[in-house]
Scaffold this motif. Sequence first.
Motif, PDB file in Angstrom:
ATOM      1  N   LEU A 145       0.848  -1.194   0.000  1.00  0.00           N
ATOM      2  CA  LEU A 145       0.000   0.000   0.000  1.00  0.00           C
ATOM      3  C   LEU A 145       0.883   1.245   0.000  1.00  0.00           C
ATOM      4  O   LEU A 145       1.934   1.272   0.643  1.00  0.00           O
ATOM      5  N   LYS A 146       0.427   2.272  -0.703  1.00  0.00           N
ATOM      6  CA  LYS A 146       1.182   3.516  -0.803  1.00  0.00           C
ATOM      7  C   LYS A 146       0.345   4.678  -0.284  1.00  0.00           C
ATOM      8  O   LYS A 146      -0.865   4.742  -0.519  1.00  0.00           O
ATOM      9  N   GLU A 147       1.018   5.610   0.413  1.00  0.00           N
ATOM     10  CA  GLU A 147       0.439   6.904   0.780  1.00  0.00           C
ATOM     11  C   GLU A 147      -0.906   6.784   1.493  1.00  0.00           C
ATOM     12  O   GLU A 147      -1.883   7.457   1.174  1.00  0.00           O
ATOM     13  N   GLU A 151       5.345   6.699  11.724  1.00  0.00           N
ATOM     14  CA  GLU A 151       5.371   8.071  11.229  1.00  0.00           C
ATOM     15  C   GLU A 151       6.490   8.200  10.211  1.00  0.00           C
ATOM     16  O   GLU A 151       7.594   7.695  10.424  1.00  0.00           O
ATOM     17  N   GLY A 152       6.208   8.881   9.124  1.00  0.00           N
ATOM     18  CA  GLY A 152       7.254   9.189   8.163  1.00  0.00           C
ATOM     19  C   GLY A 152       7.607   8.063   7.212  1.00  0.00           C
ATOM     20  O   GLY A 152       8.578   8.175   6.460  1.00  0.00           O
ATOM     21  N   PHE A 153       6.847   6.980   7.233  1.00  0.00           N
ATOM     22  CA  PHE A 153       7.048   5.871   6.297  1.00  0.00           C
ATOM     23  C   PHE A 153       5.970   5.974   5.211  1.00  0.00           C
ATOM     24  O   PHE A 153       4.791   5.787   5.512  1.00  0.00           O
ATOM     25  N   PRO A 154       6.320   6.222   3.952  1.00  0.00           N
ATOM     26  CA  PRO A 154       5.289   6.416   2.931  1.00  0.00           C
ATOM     27  C   PRO A 154       4.644   5.133   2.412  1.00  0.00           C
ATOM     28  O   PRO A 154       3.624   5.198   1.724  1.00  0.00           O
ATOM     29  N   TYR A 155       5.227   3.977   2.734  1.00  0.00           N
ATOM     30  CA  TYR A 155       4.703   2.707   2.228  1.00  0.00           C
ATOM     31  C   TYR A 155       4.428   1.759   3.394  1.00  0.00           C
ATOM     32  O   TYR A 155       5.098   1.817   4.433  1.00  0.00           O
ATOM     33  N   LEU A 156       3.459   0.871   3.179  1.00  0.00           N
ATOM     34  CA  LEU A 156       3.155  -0.138   4.185  1.00  0.00           C
ATOM     35  C   LEU A 156       2.948  -1.479   3.488  1.00  0.00           C
ATOM     36  O   LEU A 156       2.176  -1.586   2.527  1.00  0.00           O
ATOM     37  N   GLY A 157       3.648  -2.502   3.964  1.00  0.00           N
ATOM     38  CA  GLY A 157       3.431  -3.860   3.506  1.00  0.00           C
ATOM     39  C   GLY A 157       2.751  -4.675   4.589  1.00  0.00           C
ATOM     40  O   GLY A 157       2.986  -4.463   5.786  1.00  0.00           O
ATOM     41  N   ILE A 158       1.888  -5.588   4.191  1.00  0.00           N
ATOM     42  CA  ILE A 158       1.241  -6.527   5.101  1.00  0.00           C
ATOM     43  C   ILE A 158       1.446  -7.908   4.488  1.00  0.00           C
ATOM     44  O   ILE A 158       1.150  -8.127   3.306  1.00  0.00           O
ATOM     45  N   TRP A 159       1.969  -8.842   5.281  1.00  0.00           N
ATOM     46  CA  TRP A 159       2.394 -10.105   4.670  1.00  0.00           C
ATOM     47  C   TRP A 159       2.378 -11.239   5.690  1.00  0.00           C
ATOM     48  O   TRP A 159       2.522 -11.034   6.898  1.00  0.00           O
ATOM     49  N   ALA A 160       2.205 -12.448   5.184  1.00  0.00           N
ATOM     50  CA  ALA A 160       2.486 -13.678   5.924  1.00  0.00           C
ATOM     51  C   ALA A 160       2.937 -14.727   4.930  1.00  0.00           C
ATOM     52  O   ALA A 160       2.521 -14.704   3.761  1.00  0.00           O
ATOM     53  N   ALA A 161       3.794 -15.634   5.369  1.00  0.00           N
ATOM     54  CA  ALA A 161       4.160 -16.777   4.539  1.00  0.00           C
ATOM     55  C   ALA A 161       2.918 -17.642   4.315  1.00  0.00           C
ATOM     56  O   ALA A 161       1.982 -17.634   5.124  1.00  0.00           O
ATOM     57  N   PRO A 166       6.343  -1.126   7.879  1.00  0.00           N
ATOM     58  CA  PRO A 166       6.474   0.266   7.434  1.00  0.00           C
ATOM     59  C   PRO A 166       7.791   0.447   6.674  1.00  0.00           C
ATOM     60  O   PRO A 166       8.846   0.024   7.130  1.00  0.00           O
ATOM     61  N   TRP A 167       7.707   1.091   5.505  1.00  0.00           N
ATOM     62  CA  TRP A 167       8.866   1.184   4.629  1.00  0.00           C
ATOM     63  C   TRP A 167       9.147   2.622   4.220  1.00  0.00           C
ATOM     64  O   TRP A 167       8.234   3.359   3.836  1.00  0.00           O
ATOM     65  N   CYS A 168      10.419   2.983   4.228  1.00  0.00           N
ATOM     66  CA  CYS A 168      10.935   4.146   3.500  1.00  0.00           C
ATOM     67  C   CYS A 168      11.723   3.579   2.325  1.00  0.00           C
ATOM     68  O   CYS A 168      12.945   3.407   2.400  1.00  0.00           O
ATOM     69  N   GLY A 169      11.019   3.256   1.262  1.00  0.00           N
ATOM     70  CA  GLY A 169      11.606   2.567   0.122  1.00  0.00           C
ATOM     71  C   GLY A 169      10.689   1.444  -0.311  1.00  0.00           C
ATOM     72  O   GLY A 169       9.789   1.037   0.442  1.00  0.00           O
ATOM     73  N   ILE A 170      10.916   0.949  -1.525  1.00  0.00           N
ATOM     74  CA  ILE A 170      10.002  -0.036  -2.083  1.00  0.00           C
ATOM     75  C   ILE A 170      10.725  -0.812  -3.182  1.00  0.00           C
ATOM     76  O   ILE A 170      11.763  -0.365  -3.688  1.00  0.00           O
ATOM     77  N   ALA A 171      10.189  -1.965  -3.544  1.00  0.00           N
ATOM     78  CA  ALA A 171      10.777  -2.771  -4.617  1.00  0.00           C
ATOM     79  C   ALA A 171      10.774  -2.003  -5.932  1.00  0.00           C
ATOM     80  O   ALA A 171       9.955  -1.101  -6.154  1.00  0.00           O
ATOM     81  N   ARG A 192      13.613   7.272  11.857  1.00  0.00           N
ATOM     82  CA  ARG A 192      12.203   6.898  11.790  1.00  0.00           C
ATOM     83  C   ARG A 192      11.924   5.857  12.870  1.00  0.00           C
ATOM     84  O   ARG A 192      12.801   5.058  13.206  1.00  0.00           O
ATOM     85  N   SER A 193      10.690   5.844  13.370  1.00  0.00           N
ATOM     86  CA  SER A 193      10.322   4.903  14.440  1.00  0.00           C
ATOM     87  C   SER A 193       8.968   4.267  14.148  1.00  0.00           C
ATOM     88  O   SER A 193       8.083   4.891  13.535  1.00  0.00           O
ATOM     89  N   TRP A 194       8.823   3.043  14.590  1.00  0.00           N
ATOM     90  CA  TRP A 194       7.499   2.423  14.686  1.00  0.00           C
ATOM     91  C   TRP A 194       7.267   1.963  16.122  1.00  0.00           C
ATOM     92  O   TRP A 194       8.225   1.722  16.851  1.00  0.00           O
ATOM     93  N   ILE A 195       5.996   1.867  16.487  1.00  0.00           N
ATOM     94  CA  ILE A 195       5.633   1.633  17.886  1.00  0.00           C
ATOM     95  C   ILE A 195       4.555   0.554  17.952  1.00  0.00           C
ATOM     96  O   ILE A 195       3.582   0.577  17.200  1.00  0.00           O
ATOM     97  N   VAL A 196       4.748  -0.388  18.858  1.00  0.00           N
ATOM     98  CA  VAL A 196       3.719  -1.393  19.107  1.00  0.00           C
ATOM     99  C   VAL A 196       3.293  -1.288  20.572  1.00  0.00           C
ATOM    100  O   VAL A 196       4.129  -1.168  21.471  1.00  0.00           O
ATOM    101  N   THR A 197       1.979  -1.293  20.785  1.00  0.00           N
ATOM    102  CA  THR A 197       1.398  -1.173  22.131  1.00  0.00           C
ATOM    103  C   THR A 197       0.485  -2.376  22.379  1.00  0.00           C
ATOM    104  O   THR A 197      -0.437  -2.628  21.602  1.00  0.00           O
TER     105      THR A 197
END
Length: 293
Positions: free
Chosen positions: A210-212, A234-244, A254-259, A285-290
């Motif tokens: 997903l983008k933006e 915050e500040g990551f323009p791309y998001l991937g969601i995945w499982a094997a 969360p990604w700053c960069g993409i394939a 850049r940071s990500w947070i899990v609560t």
Amino acid sequence: MGKIYQIENSVLKIAVSETGAELQSIIDKSTGQEYMWSGDPAVWGKHSPVLFPIVGTLRDNTYRYEGKDYHLNRHGFAREMNFSPVGQLRDELVFSLKSNGETLKLYPFDFELKLKYLLEGKTLKVTYDVGNSGNKKMWFSIGGHPAFKLPLFRGDAYAEYYLEFEEKETAGKWPIEEGGLLAQTPVPFLNNSNVLRLNKGLFAKDAVVLKELKSRKLAVRSEKNGKGFDFSWEGFPYLGIWAAPGADFVCIEPWCGIADTVGFDQDVTKKEGIEMLEPGQHFERSWIVTIIS
């Protein structure tokens, strides 16, 4: 796997390996509940690799810089290298990876990458600090890939879990083509919706990319008991969601960069999502899990 380091506070306990400075475990001390995927090598032998200095796959595993070709495997090399512990308090861990002769063959930039883990109550904050320690502009990507155990609780089923974004989203999904490259156009996915129900067929063709997105936060919940966790970025323009395939986890990435996109000309300075640092500059850049228990 390298040496394991642990920190804790009154609520949470985490474990991090020096190999890749990779998060291995998040445990709720009051219940003993583990929130991270086990890393079963028969399914997917990682827990939370850091993606650096690229995210995703390069066309032909190759990029071009100043007329020379360099080769990097998917997601780069940092996840396989031993980091040095450079700071440990009861509730904080800091690891460092510096450029060296091995990295310079693959990636012609001097850098220091720090990973910082900080516990605050029911929250874990993971920070990526990229520094340009050379004398020229540095081009890079960085991203997270944490895998969370699902189902979390005994008696739950995978399909009873859902993601709830903080905003209603209308966003296409960018298909991953053969060879790990992105399609040039998206396909419809979210249509004015903030809920994504999980099922193991969702990832039959690799990650949901997903983008933006408008959202900077999502909740992962069990519809049975409302428990789970919140995840923010915050500040990551791309998001991937995945499982094997068929696996009992979900990665929130969360990604700053993409394939690379199919047909990209491989010039790293023109790569979509690439970041640039001037000499002496830092990028954080940071990500947070609560935990919601």
